[in-house]
Design a protein around this motif. Structure first.
Motif: not given
Length: 176
Positions: A78-79, A71-72, A65-66
């Motif tokens: 980046l988005e 990564i999210d 989860h970490h």
């Protein structure tokens, strides 16, 4: 005509050599990409050892989860960078169009608005102007001319009087 033309067999031979060299380069790039991919996967994704106890399993889930959260966050950053870059590109395109003086005319939509609504949109909500166009018009009263009605009388009688040669004679006498 100082340039000598190359024979077709020579052209074909050179073309086949160029294609074989390009094919070799593409295969080399593909192998290099595969090596980089396998190296990245080994660094980023170590082999998973399945835990045997409940506590080890919970710890593994927390780690996963970490990593997902990290990564999210990277994906979101980046988005946002991409969106910001796209917006800057659009602004620069508009500036270039302004400098060149060529504009694309937007397609206008038909909008039905009353005159009051149009003035309210132009002047803002502070100014309320009522356009009563009929209030400024002159009042005109229709007057019926009674003299003409008396002269005309019964239309059938009028036509009978004017019919034939007698009627024509009367018309000329009335005018003279």
């Amino acid at each position: 005509m100082s340039e000598k033309k190359m024979s077709s067999s020579r052209k074909h031979h050179l073309k086949s050599l160029m294609l074989s060299i390009a094919k070799g380069l593409l295969e080399e790039e593909e192998r290099e990409r595969e090596v980089q991919r396998s190296r990245y996967m080994s660094e980023s994704c170590p082999p998973v050892s399945m835990p045997r106890t409940m506590q080890e399993l919970q710890e593994l889930c927390r780690e996963i989860h970490h990593k997902i959260d990290v990564i999210d966050e990277e994906r979101y950053d980046l988005e946002m960078k991409v969106n910001k870059s796209n917006k800057e590109i659009d602004d620069l395109k508009i500036k270039v169009q302004d400098l060149m003086g060529k504009f694309k005319k937007p397609v206008l939509r038909k909008v039905r608005m009353s005159a009051d609504a149009m003035l309210k949109a132009l002047l803002g909500s502070k100014h309320t102007v009522n356009l009563d166009l009929r209030a400024n018009l002159k009042q005109v009263k229709k007057e019926v001319k009674e003299e003409e009605l008396r002269d005309v009388g019964d239309w059938r009688k009028n036509i009978e009087d004017k019919s034939g040669m007698d009627g024509r004679k009367k018309m000329f006498e009335a005018e003279a």
